[in-house]
Design a protein around this motif. Structure first.
Motif, PDB file in Angstrom:
ATOM      1  N   VAL A  28       0.823  -1.205   0.000  1.00 32.35           N
ATOM      2  CA  VAL A  28       0.000   0.000   0.000  1.00 32.35           C
ATOM      3  C   VAL A  28       0.859   1.259   0.000  1.00 32.35           C
ATOM      4  O   VAL A  28       0.390   2.346  -0.370  1.00 32.35           O
ATOM      5  CB  VAL A  28      -0.958   0.001   1.207  1.00 32.35           C
ATOM      6  CG1 VAL A  28      -0.197   0.224   2.508  1.00 32.35           C
ATOM      7  CG2 VAL A  28      -2.049   1.046   1.036  1.00 32.35           C
ATOM      8  N   GLU A  29       2.124   1.148   0.385  1.00 33.96           N
ATOM      9  CA  GLU A  29       2.969   2.334   0.501  1.00 33.96           C
ATOM     10  C   GLU A  29       3.587   2.735  -0.840  1.00 33.96           C
ATOM     11  O   GLU A  29       4.800   2.608  -1.043  1.00 33.96           O
ATOM     12  CB  GLU A  29       4.088   2.113   1.541  1.00 33.96           C
ATOM     13  CG  GLU A  29       3.602   1.922   2.954  1.00 33.96           C
ATOM     14  CD  GLU A  29       3.362   0.458   3.273  1.00 33.96           C
ATOM     15  OE1 GLU A  29       3.453  -0.369   2.337  1.00 33.96           O
ATOM     16  OE2 GLU A  29       3.076   0.148   4.438  1.00 33.96           O
ATOM     17  N   TRP A  30       2.769   3.203  -1.760  1.00 30.91           N
ATOM     18  CA  TRP A  30       3.298   3.794  -2.989  1.00 30.91           C
ATOM     19  C   TRP A  30       3.673   5.246  -2.734  1.00 30.91           C
ATOM     20  O   TRP A  30       4.688   5.732  -3.179  1.00 30.91           O
ATOM     21  CB  TRP A  30       2.261   3.703  -4.114  1.00 30.91           C
ATOM     22  CG  TRP A  30       2.292   2.374  -4.810  1.00 30.91           C
ATOM     23  CD1 TRP A  30       1.835   1.187  -4.307  1.00 30.91           C
ATOM     24  CD2 TRP A  30       2.819   2.085  -6.102  1.00 30.91           C
ATOM     25  NE1 TRP A  30       2.052   0.173  -5.213  1.00 30.91           N
ATOM     26  CE2 TRP A  30       2.654   0.700  -6.329  1.00 30.91           C
ATOM     27  CE3 TRP A  30       3.408   2.853  -7.097  1.00 30.91           C
ATOM     28  CZ2 TRP A  30       3.059   0.070  -7.497  1.00 30.91           C
ATOM     29  CZ3 TRP A  30       3.808   2.242  -8.278  1.00 30.91           C
ATOM     30  CH2 TRP A  30       3.636   0.858  -8.465  1.00 30.91           C
ATOM     31  N   TRP A  47      -0.869   6.318   3.947  1.00 30.36           N
ATOM     32  CA  TRP A  47      -0.226   5.579   2.854  1.00 30.36           C
ATOM     33  C   TRP A  47      -1.205   5.458   1.690  1.00 30.36           C
ATOM     34  O   TRP A  47      -2.305   4.931   1.855  1.00 30.36           O
ATOM     35  CB  TRP A  47       0.194   4.190   3.330  1.00 30.36           C
ATOM     36  CG  TRP A  47       1.131   4.242   4.496  1.00 30.36           C
ATOM     37  CD1 TRP A  47       2.472   4.483   4.485  1.00 30.36           C
ATOM     38  CD2 TRP A  47       0.779   4.058   5.878  1.00 30.36           C
ATOM     39  NE1 TRP A  47       2.980   4.461   5.756  1.00 30.36           N
ATOM     40  CE2 TRP A  47       1.976   4.198   6.636  1.00 30.36           C
ATOM     41  CE3 TRP A  47      -0.411   3.790   6.547  1.00 30.36           C
ATOM     42  CZ2 TRP A  47       1.995   4.086   8.017  1.00 30.36           C
ATOM     43  CZ3 TRP A  47      -0.400   3.676   7.924  1.00 30.36           C
ATOM     44  CH2 TRP A  47       0.794   3.821   8.632  1.00 30.36           C
ATOM     45  N   VAL A  48      -0.771   5.924   0.551  1.00 30.86           N
ATOM     46  CA  VAL A  48      -1.607   5.882  -0.648  1.00 30.86           C
ATOM     47  C   VAL A  48      -1.054   4.810  -1.583  1.00 30.86           C
ATOM     48  O   VAL A  48       0.090   4.902  -2.049  1.00 30.86           O
ATOM     49  CB  VAL A  48      -1.617   7.250  -1.367  1.00 30.86           C
ATOM     50  CG1 VAL A  48      -2.505   7.179  -2.604  1.00 30.86           C
ATOM     51  CG2 VAL A  48      -2.096   8.342  -0.420  1.00 30.86           C
ATOM     52  N   GLY A  49      -1.850   3.784  -1.829  1.00 29.60           N
ATOM     53  CA  GLY A  49      -1.450   2.713  -2.735  1.00 29.60           C
ATOM     54  C   GLY A  49      -2.211   2.804  -4.038  1.00 29.60           C
ATOM     55  O   GLY A  49      -2.886   3.804  -4.310  1.00 29.60           O
ATOM     56  N   ILE A  50      -2.125   1.778  -4.842  1.00 23.15           N
ATOM     57  CA  ILE A  50      -2.857   1.786  -6.108  1.00 23.15           C
ATOM     58  C   ILE A  50      -4.231   1.126  -5.972  1.00 23.15           C
ATOM     59  O   ILE A  50      -5.039   1.215  -6.899  1.00 23.15           O
ATOM     60  CB  ILE A  50      -2.043   1.092  -7.224  1.00 23.15           C
ATOM     61  CG1 ILE A  50      -1.797  -0.381  -6.886  1.00 23.15           C
ATOM     62  CG2 ILE A  50      -0.731   1.822  -7.462  1.00 23.15           C
ATOM     63  CD1 ILE A  50      -1.129  -1.154  -8.025  1.00 23.15           C
ATOM     64  N   ALA A 174       8.270   8.932  -1.527  1.00 24.60           N
ATOM     65  CA  ALA A 174       8.051   7.635  -2.172  1.00 24.60           C
ATOM     66  C   ALA A 174       8.003   6.533  -1.121  1.00 24.60           C
ATOM     67  O   ALA A 174       8.837   6.480  -0.217  1.00 24.60           O
ATOM     68  CB  ALA A 174       9.159   7.364  -3.176  1.00 24.60           C
ATOM     69  N   GLY A 175       7.029   5.652  -1.255  1.00 19.24           N
ATOM     70  CA  GLY A 175       6.901   4.535  -0.339  1.00 19.24           C
ATOM     71  C   GLY A 175       7.710   3.333  -0.788  1.00 19.24           C
ATOM     72  O   GLY A 175       8.417   3.366  -1.803  1.00 19.24           O
ATOM     73  N   GLY A 181       9.491  -1.809  -7.075  1.00 18.90           N
ATOM     74  CA  GLY A 181       9.182  -1.815  -8.499  1.00 18.90           C
ATOM     75  C   GLY A 181      10.391  -1.525  -9.360  1.00 18.90           C
ATOM     76  O   GLY A 181      10.563  -2.113 -10.428  1.00 18.90           O
ATOM     77  N   ILE A 182      11.271  -0.628  -8.900  1.00 23.70           N
ATOM     78  CA  ILE A 182      12.483  -0.304  -9.660  1.00 23.70           C
ATOM     79  C   ILE A 182      13.387  -1.529  -9.772  1.00 23.70           C
ATOM     80  O   ILE A 182      13.922  -1.833 -10.846  1.00 23.70           O
ATOM     81  CB  ILE A 182      13.230   0.868  -8.996  1.00 23.70           C
ATOM     82  CG1 ILE A 182      12.424   2.162  -9.134  1.00 23.70           C
ATOM     83  CG2 ILE A 182      14.623   1.049  -9.617  1.00 23.70           C
ATOM     84  CD1 ILE A 182      12.992   3.328  -8.374  1.00 23.70           C
TER      85      ILE A 182
END
Length: 209
Positions: A28-30, A47-50, A174-175, A181-182
């Motif tokens: 959830v931590e985007w 925490w803002v996720g997708i 950035a979360g 993802g990187i």
């Protein structure tokens, strides 16, 4: 077998990259939002996720305890920014395409290690797996870089009142999902490069007795 060491490495890296791609979807931590009003968001961090937004609140909880509140995003929510919609779709595509890349690589490696000398078939499946890995990596790269851009520019999200979230944070960072993802992108692109570099030996060394 001696010519497929890079492709074996590609399978290992591709497997890890695919797992990290899947993990980043569930984190959830985007974006980590720091908010000034702690009346509802007691910790001052959300925490803002997708797929959802979460925060810690001490309201309606016994002293010494805390509760995490989450609001799941709906496909009909018009306030969700384009980069989050893109992340939802592209990561699902990346997960599926990455799985196809793993399947193609497994099939090619199976033929190599079982001594099947159908070089056209083996080469095609390594190439297919390489293209799938690279495509999956690009599908992860786009939402990761787009969301990182939004974080770097402290872009807002017009949450509805029922979410108890401000439209603009005091600051954001950035979360954990973004570095995950990187790493997934790097591994998937490396896997694709290794798979595409396969060259079947032109001649077989045979000894006739």
């Amino acid at each position: 077998v001696s010519t497929s060491h890079l492709q074996l490495a590609a399978f290992a890296l591709g497997t890890i990259g695919w797992i990290l791609c899947t993990v980043s979807m569930g984190i959830v931590e985007w974006r980590v939002w720091h908010v000034d009003n702690t009346t509802i968001i007691s910790s001052g961090i959300a925490w803002v996720g997708i797929w959802k937004v979460c925060f810690i609140s001490y309201l309606h909880v016994s002293p010494g305890y805390r509760e995490q509140f989450c609001h799941k995003f709906s496909a009909y929510d018009s306030f969700i920014p384009h980069e989050i919609y893109a992340a939802q779709g592209l990561l699902l595509i990346a997960m599926f395409i990455g799985l196809l890349g793993l399947a193609a690589t497994i099939f090619a490696l199976r033929n190599v290690y079982m001594g099947v000398t159908h070089k056209t078939l083996i080469a095609r499946f390594f190439l297919l797996g390489g293209f799938f890995y690279i495509f999956a990596g690009l599908c992860v790269l786009i939402p990761v870089s787009w969301n990182f851009y939004s974080v770097a520019h402290n872009q807002s999200i017009a949450f509805p009142p029922s979410y108890y979230m401000p439209s603009t944070p005091a600051a954001q960072e950035a979360g954990a999902a973004i570095p995950v993802g990187i790493v997934a992108v790097i591994l998937l692109l490396l896997s694709g490069t290794f798979s595409l570099s396969y060259k079947f030996p032109m001649t077989a060394n045979t000894i006739t007795k």
